[in-house]
Write an enzyme that holds these catalytic residues in place. Structure first.
Site, PDB file in Angstrom:
ATOM      1  N   GLY A 222      -0.727   2.870   1.102  1.00 35.16           N
ATOM      2  CA  GLY A 222      -1.392   2.177   2.218  1.00 35.16           C
ATOM      3  C   GLY A 222      -1.597   3.145   3.271  1.00 35.16           C
TER       4      GLY A 222
ATOM      5  N   GLY B  34      -2.279   3.260   7.077  1.00 37.32           N
ATOM      6  CA  GLY B  34      -2.468   2.593   8.688  1.00 37.32           C
ATOM      7  C   GLY B  34      -3.388   3.354   9.634  1.00 37.32           C
TER       8      GLY B  34
ATOM      9  N   LYS C 279       6.207   8.001   3.848  1.00 35.88           N
ATOM     10  CA  LYS C 279       5.151   7.742   4.774  1.00 35.88           C
ATOM     11  C   LYS C 279       5.120   9.179   5.830  1.00 35.88           C
ATOM     12  CE  LYS C 279       4.494   4.891   8.845  1.00 35.88           C
ATOM     13  NZ  LYS C 279       4.962   3.536   9.331  1.00 35.88           N
TER      14      LYS C 279
ATOM     15  N   ASP D 144       6.281  -5.190  16.370  1.00 37.55           N
ATOM     16  CA  ASP D 144       4.928  -5.397  15.477  1.00 37.55           C
ATOM     17  C   ASP D 144       5.293  -6.088  14.211  1.00 37.55           C
ATOM     18  OD1 ASP D 144       2.403  -4.446  14.806  1.00 37.55           O
ATOM     19  OD2 ASP D 144       2.791  -2.644  14.116  1.00 37.55           O
TER      20      ASP D 144
HETATM   21  P1  ATP Z   1      -0.186  -0.154  10.688  1.00 34.98           P
HETATM   22  O1  ATP Z   1      -1.293   0.267  10.954  1.00 34.98           O
HETATM   23  O2  ATP Z   1      -0.415  -1.489   9.952  1.00 34.98           O
HETATM   24  O3  ATP Z   1       0.740  -0.412  11.470  1.00 34.98           O
HETATM   25  P2  ATP Z   1       1.281   1.962   9.667  1.00 34.98           P
HETATM   26  O4  ATP Z   1       0.582   3.284   9.705  1.00 34.98           O
HETATM   27  O5  ATP Z   1       1.951   1.849  10.940  1.00 34.98           O
HETATM   28  O6  ATP Z   1       0.409   0.896   9.527  1.00 34.98           O
HETATM   29  P3  ATP Z   1       3.103   1.129   7.490  1.00 34.98           P
HETATM   30  O7  ATP Z   1       2.954  -0.304   8.110  1.00 34.98           O
HETATM   31  O8  ATP Z   1       4.804   1.679   7.642  1.00 34.98           O
HETATM   32  O9  ATP Z   1       2.303   2.105   8.346  1.00 34.98           O
HETATM   33  O10 ATP Z   1       2.702   0.874   6.106  1.00 34.98           O
HETATM   34  C1  ATP Z   1       1.441   0.860   5.715  1.00 34.98           C
HETATM   35  C2  ATP Z   1       1.274   0.160   4.397  1.00 34.98           C
HETATM   36  O11 ATP Z   1       1.932   1.096   3.493  1.00 34.98           O
HETATM   37  C3  ATP Z   1       1.986  -1.146   4.593  1.00 34.98           C
HETATM   38  O12 ATP Z   1       1.340  -2.407   5.075  1.00 34.98           O
HETATM   39  C4  ATP Z   1       2.365  -1.398   3.134  1.00 34.98           C
HETATM   40  O13 ATP Z   1       1.397  -1.892   2.440  1.00 34.98           O
HETATM   41  C5  ATP Z   1       2.712  -0.153   2.557  1.00 34.98           C
HETATM   42  N1  ATP Z   1       4.208   0.458   2.532  1.00 34.98           N
HETATM   43  C6  ATP Z   1       4.692   0.925   3.635  1.00 34.98           C
HETATM   44  N2  ATP Z   1       6.133   1.272   3.479  1.00 34.98           N
HETATM   45  C7  ATP Z   1       6.203   0.622   2.086  1.00 34.98           C
HETATM   46  C8  ATP Z   1       7.291   1.070   1.285  1.00 34.98           C
HETATM   47  N3  ATP Z   1       8.470   1.306   1.499  1.00 34.98           N
HETATM   48  N4  ATP Z   1       7.301   0.725   0.053  1.00 34.98           N
HETATM   49  C9  ATP Z   1       5.984   0.080  -0.418  1.00 34.98           C
HETATM   50  N5  ATP Z   1       4.925  -0.057   0.373  1.00 34.98           N
HETATM   51  C10 ATP Z   1       4.998   0.356   1.623  1.00 34.98           C
HETATM   52 MG    MG Z   2       2.013  -1.248   9.468  1.00 37.17          MG
HETATM   53 MG    MG Z   3       2.450   0.548  12.471  1.00 36.76          MG
END
Ligand code: ATP
Ligand code: MG
Ligand code: MG
Length: 304
Positions: free
Chosen positions: A15, A17, A37, A156
């Site tokens: 993913g 974000g 991440k 969130d």
């Molecule tokens: P956003 O813009 O939605 O806030 P973000 O950059 O803050 O995204 P996360 O929501 O932590 O990041 O992760 C993005 C995506 O990655 C999640 O929606 C999910 O699909 C995938 N993901 C995150 N953590 C995991 C995990 N531990 N295992 C599997 N997939 C994950």
């Molecule tokens: Mg997210």
């Molecule tokens: Mg986020």
């Protein structure tokens, strides 16, 4: 030299974000898969790690460790097919920036968002689906209760941020917006996020959108909307916006209150406009548990 590429085989991009990227990676020595991440290291990112390291609960994505690197891994820029493939141009690394690599439990690629979308391709919710929605809601409540009792607010909660563990257990993830419950200065990140989410299909409580002082009850409001969406098939386009905005102001569809009388009662409490009128997570937990038990009794009677 990168600890990430030397210690791990990178499998997939799970993913992407607004702030970072999440990879599935196999630790070469342990021969075990993790989610890593990568985010730009700043105050917000450190808060995310700080909070995660405080939390150990079966309904929260498990955190293992973190480290810093001078650059961000940028291979595998195509998000896996199950996530709806897209590629994005590589962003240029800021040479002065540091990056945080957060190692977590690897969850299923199917998020709650995908669960909802899949469910919506089917016709009316059957008993099984209703049961599943209840189980999912209960597990989210358990996680939220734990977050709140540790003095944090998630801020969130939404279906993309709710995952399923390999065993199917619900796991709350993305602590990128988390804050302390007693912290009332409204930071830049929260403001930015609000601007991004305002006007769209948002899970934010009204007081969170306007940026007034808010507390942990914002999580309860979001949870109310999630529970509604688990059960109710939202149409597309304009109608969806109308139903969503109505739900946000406590006008749930007539048919919803008939079909899901019990859930309707609980959801209406969670969506109350005044935060102080919304139940605490522990009260909700008790309420959902009580209701699950009566259902169980009904089922047992029915089999006799
Ligand atoms: P956003 O813009 O939605 O806030 P973000 O950059 O803050 O995204 P996360 O929501 O932590 O990041 O992760 C993005 C995506 O990655 C999640 O929606 C999910 O699909 C995938 N993901 C995150 N953590 C995991 C995990 N531990 N295992 C599997 N997939 C994950
Ligand atoms: Mg997210
Ligand atoms: Mg986020």
């Amino acid at each position: 030299h990168s600890r990430f590429t030397s210690e791990f085989d990178i499998i997939d991009c799970l993913g992407r974000g607004a702030y970072g990227c999440v990879y599935a990676a196999r630790h070469k020595l342990l021969n075990k898969c993790f989610a890593v991440k990568i985010v730009r290291s700043d105050e917000k990112a450190l808060r995310e790690v700080g909070t995660l390291s405080d939390l150990l609960h079966s309904n929260i994505v498990r955190y293992y460790t973190f480290w810093m690197e001078d650059s961000r891994y940028q291979g595998h820029i195509t998000v896996g097919s199950s996530a709806g493939s897209f590629s994005s141009s590589q962003s240029i690394d800021d040479p002065s920036a540091k990056y945080l690599y957060i190692e977590m439990e690897l969850c299923q690629t199917k998020t709650l968002k995908k669960w909802i979308n899949e469910k919506n391709t089917q016709s009316q919710p059957d008993t099984k689906r209703r049961q599943e929605s209840q189980t999912i809601a209960q597990q989210i409540v358990n996680g939220v209760e734990y977050i709140h009792c540790k003095g944090h607010i998630h801020r969130d909660l939404k279906p993309d941020n709710i995952l399923f563990g390999v065993d199917g257990v619900v796991k709350i993830g993305d602590f990128g917006l988390v804050t302390k419950d007693d912290d009332d200065d409204d930071d830049d990140i929260a403001l930015m996020e609000r601007t991004r989410q305002r006007g769209t299909y948002t899970y934010m409580a009204p007081e969170q959108i306007t940026g007034k002082n808010y507390d942990r009850k914002v999580d309860i409001f979001a949870l109310g909307l999630i529970y509604f969406e688990l059960l109710w098939k939202l149409s597309t386009g304009h109608e969806r916006v109308v139903v969503w905005n109505d739900a946000r102001s406590l006008k749930l569809p007539e048919q919803f209150s008939v079909t899901f009388a019990e859930e309707n009662k609980i959801i209406r409490l969670m969506l109350r406009e005044k935060p102080e009128d919304r139940p605490e997570a522990c009260e909700l937990k008790a309420e959902l548990k009580k209701w699950a038990q009566t259902q169980h009794l009904h089922k047992e009677r029915a089999t006799y």
